[in-house]
Write a protein that holds these residues in place. Structure first.
Motif, mmCIF file in Angstrom:
data_model
loop_
_atom_site.group_PDB
_atom_site.id
_atom_site.type_symbol
_atom_site.label_atom_id
_atom_site.label_comp_id
_atom_site.label_asym_id
_atom_site.label_seq_id
_atom_site.Cartn_x
_atom_site.Cartn_y
_atom_site.Cartn_z
ATOM 1 N N ALA A 64 -5.012 -27.460 0.421
ATOM 2 C CA ALA A 64 -3.674 -26.875 0.276
ATOM 3 C C ALA A 64 -3.750 -25.364 0.461
ATOM 4 O O ALA A 64 -2.794 -24.744 0.923
ATOM 5 N N CYS A 65 -4.877 -24.778 0.099
ATOM 6 C CA CYS A 65 -5.058 -23.323 0.202
ATOM 7 C C CYS A 65 -6.140 -22.919 1.193
ATOM 8 O O CYS A 65 -6.114 -21.812 1.719
ATOM 9 N N HIS A 66 -7.122 -23.791 1.407
ATOM 10 C CA HIS A 66 -8.271 -23.467 2.251
ATOM 11 C C HIS A 66 -8.269 -24.302 3.521
ATOM 12 O O HIS A 66 -7.822 -25.445 3.518
ATOM 13 N N GLN A 67 -8.836 -23.749 4.575
ATOM 14 C CA GLN A 67 -9.030 -24.486 5.819
ATOM 15 C C GLN A 67 -10.477 -24.962 5.867
ATOM 16 O O GLN A 67 -11.398 -24.230 5.491
ATOM 17 N N VAL A 68 -10.654 -26.210 6.346
ATOM 18 C CA VAL A 68 -11.983 -26.797 6.492
ATOM 19 C C VAL A 68 -12.038 -27.444 7.868
ATOM 20 O O VAL A 68 -11.480 -28.522 8.078
ATOM 21 N N SER A 69 -12.700 -26.800 8.799
ATOM 22 C CA SER A 69 -12.777 -27.318 10.170
ATOM 23 C C SER A 69 -13.460 -28.673 10.240
ATOM 24 O O SER A 69 -13.187 -29.463 11.142
ATOM 25 N N LEU A 71 -12.884 -31.120 8.525
ATOM 26 C CA LEU A 71 -11.897 -32.157 8.187
ATOM 27 C C LEU A 71 -10.702 -32.067 9.141
ATOM 28 O O LEU A 71 -9.572 -31.835 8.708
ATOM 29 N N PRO A 72 -10.919 -32.282 10.455
ATOM 30 C CA PRO A 72 -9.833 -32.075 11.419
ATOM 31 C C PRO A 72 -8.678 -33.063 11.284
ATOM 32 O O PRO A 72 -7.570 -32.783 11.730
ATOM 33 N N ASP A 73 -8.913 -34.208 10.660
ATOM 34 C CA ASP A 73 -7.856 -35.205 10.500
ATOM 35 C C ASP A 73 -6.947 -34.944 9.304
ATOM 36 O O ASP A 73 -5.982 -35.664 9.089
ATOM 37 N N VAL A 74 -7.278 -33.943 8.501
ATOM 38 C CA VAL A 74 -6.452 -33.603 7.343
ATOM 39 C C VAL A 74 -5.400 -32.595 7.803
ATOM 40 O O VAL A 74 -5.738 -31.477 8.184
ATOM 41 N N PRO A 75 -4.118 -32.999 7.774
ATOM 42 C CA PRO A 75 -3.064 -32.097 8.271
ATOM 43 C C PRO A 75 -2.690 -31.016 7.253
ATOM 44 O O PRO A 75 -3.001 -31.128 6.065
ATOM 45 N N PHE A 76 -2.022 -30.017 7.745
ATOM 46 C CA PHE A 76 -1.410 -28.954 6.918
ATOM 47 C C PHE A 76 -2.414 -28.246 6.017
ATOM 48 O O PHE A 76 -2.189 -28.087 4.829
ATOM 49 N N GLN A 77 -3.511 -27.813 6.608
ATOM 50 C CA GLN A 77 -4.494 -27.068 5.825
ATOM 51 C C GLN A 77 -3.982 -25.659 5.590
ATOM 52 O O GLN A 77 -3.269 -25.092 6.398
ATOM 53 N N ALA A 83 -11.350 -19.573 4.455
ATOM 54 C CA ALA A 83 -11.824 -20.821 5.065
ATOM 55 C C ALA A 83 -13.118 -21.226 4.377
ATOM 56 O O ALA A 83 -13.939 -20.380 4.020
ATOM 57 N N LEU A 84 -13.303 -22.525 4.192
ATOM 58 C CA LEU A 84 -14.508 -23.006 3.532
ATOM 59 C C LEU A 84 -15.646 -23.279 4.516
ATOM 60 O O LEU A 84 -16.748 -23.656 4.099
ATOM 61 N N ASP A 85 -15.401 -23.074 5.795
ATOM 62 C CA ASP A 85 -16.461 -23.208 6.789
ATOM 63 C C ASP A 85 -17.593 -22.248 6.428
ATOM 64 O O ASP A 85 -17.357 -21.072 6.164
ATOM 65 N N GLY A 86 -18.805 -22.738 6.379
ATOM 66 C CA GLY A 86 -19.948 -21.901 6.050
ATOM 67 C C GLY A 86 -20.129 -21.632 4.566
ATOM 68 O O GLY A 86 -20.962 -20.820 4.186
ATOM 69 N N ALA A 87 -19.374 -22.322 3.708
ATOM 70 C CA ALA A 87 -19.481 -22.090 2.261
ATOM 71 C C ALA A 87 -20.904 -22.333 1.765
ATOM 72 O O ALA A 87 -21.391 -21.621 0.890
ATOM 73 N N GLY A 88 -21.595 -23.305 2.344
ATOM 74 C CA GLY A 88 -22.963 -23.610 1.934
ATOM 75 C C GLY A 88 -23.953 -22.525 2.307
ATOM 76 O O GLY A 88 -25.054 -22.468 1.755
ATOM 77 N N ASP A 89 -23.581 -21.664 3.251
ATOM 78 C CA ASP A 89 -24.417 -20.514 3.606
ATOM 79 C C ASP A 89 -24.046 -19.274 2.801
ATOM 80 O O ASP A 89 -24.897 -18.446 2.512
#
Length: 158
Positions: A64-69, A71-77, A83-89
């Motif tokens: 609802a607040c963050h984008q996660v690439s 999860l492309p099938d999850v609409p309305f990010q 963005a949470l991309d790279g959060a593990g790094d």
């Protein structure tokens, strides 16, 4: 008799540590930067279950607040939070656990909800209706769900 008592205590202690109980929200230990080093359950998180929680509107709903690439099938990010991309790094497991459990310990003033906290909360509803709930509230996520989300976030590498 003393030997039997000592042996019994040692056995009890070893069984207790082997079957670690869940850490209650009020007993979570945060370091000075908001990280939580100890697992909340003693069990590894399930990244697949964590991905479900991140994208589920009735659970974590992180998207609802963050984008996660990933999860492309999850609409309305969302685009309110980073963005949470790279959060593990970007963050360690302990830092992610602290952020998910109570982000306000890491980021003062954040609007991110505390997912593993029961109180105290500011209750603005009292000023308007006088009907805000009293006392502690249940956490938004269980301890294992927090561990699952952390396990998923750890998979998000650049």
């Amino acid at each position: 008799m003393k030997r039997q008592t000592i042996w019994g205590l040692a056995l009890t202690a070893s069984f207790a540590s082997a079957a670690m109980a869940e850490i209650a929200p009020g007993d979570v230990v945060y370091d000075e930067y908001g990280a939580v080093a100890q697992s909340l359950t003693g069990q590894p998180g399930d990244p697949a279950r964590g991905a479900e929680i991140v994208s589920n509107k009735s659970k974590g709903n992180c998207v609802a607040c963050h984008q996660v690439s990933a999860l492309p099938d999850v609409p309305f990010q969302g685009n309110i939070g980073p963005a949470l991309d790279g959060a593990g790094d970007r963050w360690s497991e302990a830092q992610l656990r602290g952020i998910v459990a109570d982000a306000k310990k890491t980021f003062e003033g954040t609007i991110m909800p505390s997912f593993y906290k029961t109180g105290p909360y500011i209750r603005p509803g009292d000023g308007f209706t006088g009907k805000a709930p009293k006392g502690d509230l249940p956490p938004l996520l269980s301890a294992q769900e927090v561990e699952d989300v952390v396990a998923y976030l750890m998979t998000l590498k650049e």
